[in-house]
Design a protein around this motif. Sequence first.
Motif, PDB file in Angstrom:
ATOM      1  N   ARG A 161       0.865  -1.161   0.000  1.00 21.58           N
ATOM      2  CA  ARG A 161       0.000   0.000   0.000  1.00 21.58           C
ATOM      3  C   ARG A 161       0.904   1.213   0.000  1.00 21.58           C
TER       4      ARG A 161
ATOM      5  N   ARG B 255      -9.314  -0.980   9.301  1.00 21.09           N
ATOM      6  CA  ARG B 255      -7.952  -1.359   9.704  1.00 21.09           C
ATOM      7  C   ARG B 255      -7.706  -0.984  11.159  1.00 21.09           C
TER       8      ARG B 255
ATOM      9  N   HIS C 292      -4.998  -6.671  19.100  1.00 24.44           N
ATOM     10  CA  HIS C 292      -4.003  -6.438  20.132  1.00 24.44           C
ATOM     11  C   HIS C 292      -4.608  -6.020  21.453  1.00 24.44           C
TER      12      HIS C 292
ATOM     13  N   ALA D 116       1.433   3.717  14.486  1.00 23.81           N
ATOM     14  CA  ALA D 116       2.666   3.010  14.132  1.00 23.81           C
ATOM     15  C   ALA D 116       2.356   1.693  13.416  1.00 23.81           C
ATOM     16  N   HIS D 117       1.361   0.963  13.928  1.00 24.28           N
ATOM     17  CA  HIS D 117       1.000  -0.317  13.312  1.00 24.28           C
ATOM     18  C   HIS D 117       0.524  -0.124  11.871  1.00 24.28           C
ATOM     19  N   LEU D 118      -0.290   0.882  11.658  1.00 22.79           N
ATOM     20  CA  LEU D 118      -0.931   1.041  10.351  1.00 22.79           C
ATOM     21  C   LEU D 118      -0.148   1.968   9.429  1.00 22.79           C
ATOM     22  N   ASP D 119       0.961   2.539   9.927  1.00 23.23           N
ATOM     23  CA  ASP D 119       1.750   3.456   9.124  1.00 23.23           C
ATOM     24  C   ASP D 119       0.900   4.622   8.612  1.00 23.23           C
TER      25      ASP D 119
ATOM     26  N   GLU E 156      -0.805  -4.979   7.269  1.00 17.57           N
ATOM     27  CA  GLU E 156      -0.239  -4.268   8.400  1.00 17.57           C
ATOM     28  C   GLU E 156       1.248  -4.225   8.176  1.00 17.57           C
ATOM     29  N   PRO E 157       1.908  -3.253   8.721  1.00 14.70           N
ATOM     30  CA  PRO E 157       3.348  -3.196   8.519  1.00 14.70           C
ATOM     31  C   PRO E 157       3.990  -4.485   9.003  1.00 14.70           C
TER      32      PRO E 157
ATOM     33  N   LEU F 267       7.340  -0.419  20.160  1.00 16.45           N
ATOM     34  CA  LEU F 267       6.437  -0.110  19.052  1.00 16.45           C
ATOM     35  C   LEU F 267       7.047  -0.597  17.754  1.00 16.45           C
ATOM     36  N   PRO F 268       6.206  -0.918  16.797  1.00 19.36           N
ATOM     37  CA  PRO F 268       6.776  -1.319  15.503  1.00 19.36           C
ATOM     38  C   PRO F 268       7.502  -0.150  14.874  1.00 19.36           C
TER      39      PRO F 268
ATOM     40  N   ARG G 114       8.597   2.331  12.115  1.00 14.99           N
ATOM     41  CA  ARG G 114       7.893   2.843  10.943  1.00 14.99           C
ATOM     42  C   ARG G 114       8.645   2.558   9.677  1.00 14.99           C
ATOM     43  N   ARG G 115       7.901   2.217   8.683  1.00 16.04           N
ATOM     44  CA  ARG G 115       8.552   1.996   7.397  1.00 16.04           C
ATOM     45  C   ARG G 115       7.837   2.812   6.340  1.00 16.04           C
ATOM     46  N   ARG G 116       8.615   3.178   5.351  1.00 16.25           N
ATOM     47  CA  ARG G 116       8.061   4.036   4.313  1.00 16.25           C
ATOM     48  C   ARG G 116       7.054   3.268   3.470  1.00 16.25           C
TER      49      ARG G 116
ATOM     50  N   ILE H  66       5.096  -0.505   2.764  1.00 19.00           N
ATOM     51  CA  ILE H  66       4.777  -1.762   3.403  1.00 19.00           C
ATOM     52  C   ILE H  66       4.903  -2.846   2.364  1.00 19.00           C
TER      53      ILE H  66
ATOM     54  N   LEU I 129       2.405  -9.268  16.220  1.00 18.03           N
ATOM     55  CA  LEU I 129       3.327  -8.501  17.053  1.00 18.03           C
ATOM     56  C   LEU I 129       3.266  -9.002  18.481  1.00 18.03           C
TER      57      LEU I 129
ATOM     58  N   ILE J 144       1.079  -6.290  23.653  1.00 18.73           N
ATOM     59  CA  ILE J 144       1.529  -5.313  24.630  1.00 18.73           C
ATOM     60  C   ILE J 144       0.848  -5.579  25.970  1.00 18.73           C
TER      61      ILE J 144
END
Lengths: 115, 424
Positions: A6, A49, A57, A67-70, B359-360, B371-372, B374-376, B378, B386, B389
Amino acid sequence: MTRPRRDPDLVRAYVVTGGVLRPSRDVGLVTLLVAQDVPAQGLAPEQRRVLGVCSRHGALSIAEIAAHLDLPPSVVTILAAGLMDSGHLAVPTPVADVPDIDVLKEVLRGLRQLV
Amino acid sequence: MNSETALWCVGGALVVAIAFAVYKARSAGRLRARIARLEEACAARDAAVAQLAAIGLPTAADLADGARPARSTPALAPILAGTPFADSAAVLAQRYTVGLGELQVAVAESVRHKAQDEARQTTESSVRSFAETVVSLGANLSKVVAQAMREHRGQETFETLTLIDHTVQQMIRQAQSYVVVCGGLPGRRWPSQAMTDVVRGAMGRIQDYQRIRPRELERQVIGQAVEPAVHAIATLLDNAARYSPPGSFVDVTFQEGHHGVTIIVDDAGVGMNSEQLDAARRVLSGQEPVDLHRFGPHPKVGFPTVAALSKRYGFQASVDGSSSPFGGTRAALFIPEALLAADVVEAAPGAAPEPEPPEPSGAAEVTGAGLPRRRRHIATADTQPLPPILSTSAPRPSVAAAWQSGVHSADEAAAPSDPAEGTR
């Protein structure tokens, strides 16, 4: 299983929020949210989402969902506020559901045994 | 007796000789006259040929001035009247002048075409180069805005960035239309995208995106077709929203067919009359070539853009004045199977429960705070959930609430730190 990539830049933030620029209620970045058992019909993809990641979670804060969903935190704040309005998400309240003192004692005992 | 006979003979011979001489003299006179006539005719022919050459050559030289060649038959001496020569000369002169005229018209036409082509090419390349620059700068700007949205969290900042972003996206679309109309390619590249996101990407590029009600479709459009499809759909959406009442909705639906997917845009506008529909169809089907010079002072580049993209990528665009359920116009864009990726392989039922969306990836990529990272972009979804928590089981509101109240009391303790950092 393959999932499509995505690209976060293709669908712009204002389309994701449906043109809403401000959250309908005051939601902080650390506000914890819990998914409620309400049918997710008629929700936009990102709203689903958010719900999906919350129900997977347990309870998540806005920052964690973002953070999870960017997604940008502001966008998640707006989406979450909308979902709280529609009853899909709730902030858990401790009032009536405080654990029984005996349970806590049991937990304490268990923890001590572990140490 | 003998002398008398001889005398008669001599006399006879004399008479015969005189008669012969008279005859010869007459015959020579006739021949001389004939020779004179022939010489005269020959001179007349020479004069006629010279005249033909004389009227022919100057006219050819005049061609450049654009003057019409003189349409004349050579003036012939009376002696040549009615001869085959006169007929042939007339035919020759006629052919020559007509041919010269045609040549002159053809040359003028080709010069004009060449000049027009050159002018068109010059205009096109300069408009295209300008528009490409705008698209490229706009794309950079929208990346910066998207990044800023992630980094700055205030809601006021978000509002301002959103307004900037919306304007930039519309600017990119306008400029990109000119790029495409001038024979260029849509420059932006994306990975393959779900049809849902292609349509929502298109929504972001028009003014009235809030009136668009898109359906969803998970079919994937291959990477190289994403930007052209987004641009073509944005053009159709813009048209639909622009020509329908401000309070009405524009519906976007999908028709999955054997040969591809059709995106259908229905508006509730006044619709087009049959002439407008015909004109739109001619443009969309590519029958009417796109010509920058004919756009006039208020260019409508929308449909020509869709036509150019359709021609290049194999879409099929159409408009229909009667099939919109809202009485407006229905526009459709067919995307052939070749531009659609194979379906996403779904997880076997019972495998790792994967509710909604991707999801990432990255149980492995976790920041120090748990926390995961961040990535530009996916790339894949996580098959491995994950690390929980709070709990792996169903939500535990009680536990969450305890944590929440702790956080709040901590917040209150640190209250007077920075009031401007609020969420509002």
